[in-house]
Design a protein around this motif. Sequence first.
Motif, short mmCIF file in Angstrom:
data_model
loop_
_atom_site.label_atom_id
_atom_site.label_comp_id
_atom_site.label_asym_id
_atom_site.label_seq_id
_atom_site.Cartn_x
_atom_site.Cartn_y
_atom_site.Cartn_z
N ARG A 190 0.58 -1.44 0.14
CA ARG A 190 0.15 -0.43 0.38
C ARG A 190 0.60 1.48 -0.15
NH1 ARG A 190 -5.55 0.54 1.21
NH2 ARG A 190 -5.45 -1.21 0.20
N ASP A 200 2.69 2.33 -3.14
CA ASP A 200 1.16 2.70 -4.05
C ASP A 200 1.48 3.72 -4.29
OD1 ASP A 200 1.15 -0.70 -5.41
OD2 ASP A 200 -0.77 -0.79 -4.42
N CYS A 201 0.81 4.35 -2.84
CA CYS A 201 0.85 5.52 -2.50
C CYS A 201 1.88 6.49 -3.27
CB CYS A 201 0.58 6.36 -1.14
SG CYS A 201 -0.62 5.73 -0.55
N PHE A 230 2.06 6.37 -7.19
CA PHE A 230 0.51 7.04 -7.63
C PHE A 230 0.48 7.56 -8.84
CE2 PHE A 230 -3.45 9.35 -7.31
CZ PHE A 230 -4.58 8.43 -8.05
N GLU A 279 -7.32 11.52 -3.77
CA GLU A 279 -6.85 10.49 -4.58
C GLU A 279 -5.98 9.80 -3.96
OE1 GLU A 279 -4.55 11.94 -8.18
OE2 GLU A 279 -7.11 12.29 -9.15
N VAL A 280 -4.75 10.29 -3.72
CA VAL A 280 -3.82 9.43 -2.41
C VAL A 280 -4.79 8.41 -1.24
CG1 VAL A 280 -1.56 9.52 -1.03
CG2 VAL A 280 -1.53 9.99 -3.61
N SER A 304 -7.69 8.09 -0.74
CA SER A 304 -8.68 6.83 -1.39
C SER A 304 -7.67 5.31 -1.36
CB SER A 304 -9.14 7.46 -2.39
OG SER A 304 -10.06 8.25 -2.76
N LEU A 305 -6.28 5.51 -1.75
CA LEU A 305 -5.54 4.45 -2.83
C LEU A 305 -4.77 3.89 -1.09
CD1 LEU A 305 -4.02 2.98 -4.66
CD2 LEU A 305 -2.35 4.41 -4.14
N ASP A 345 -7.84 2.23 0.18
CA ASP A 345 -8.70 1.74 -0.47
C ASP A 345 -10.36 1.67 -0.10
OD1 ASP A 345 -9.25 0.24 -2.44
OD2 ASP A 345 -9.73 -1.86 -0.91
#
Length: 163
Positions: free
Chosen positions: A7, A10-11, A14, A60-61, A63-64, A67
């Motif tokens: 996670r 991914d951030c 992103f 956006e970040v 939310s990632l 999740d």
Amino acid sequence: MDWLDTRFADCLHFATHRRQPGEPYEPAIVNTTIYALPGEPQGPYQYARWANPTWTALEEVLSLLEDAETLIFPSGMAAVAAVLYSQLRPGDQVLLPSDGYYTVRTAAEQFLAPMGVRVRTCATAAVEREPLDGLKIVWVETPSNPRSVRTRPAHCWWWTTRR
């Protein structure tokens, strides 16, 4: 890599796929309140209290990271009002921390109670002993404001869903 490492990675990466050559690695912080919009205002950004590029990037970040869909508010009380006023109806009950942010209680007593919402309060440390019968919302702040009493949100969720 475990779930948390994945996670986090991914951030960090992103927006990599959306960047064009010469663009900054991270979006700049936009610190304006108004935008040039001649004529009838149109466009995603018109007034900073409604939306701005910095909030969009943060949403956006987050939310990632979470999740889940996220929504940024211009203030804590705007977020409080959005939750309480969208979820509570006449006859509902809400439990608020008596040692939490004063304005949440004041707003509830001045605006929700006259609408027919029953407002109950208890100390943050006592919330687990409070009866849940009839409550629509159990509001928990952690740390509480101003005394910084800490609670464990996951434990509060478990406690409210099991009783």
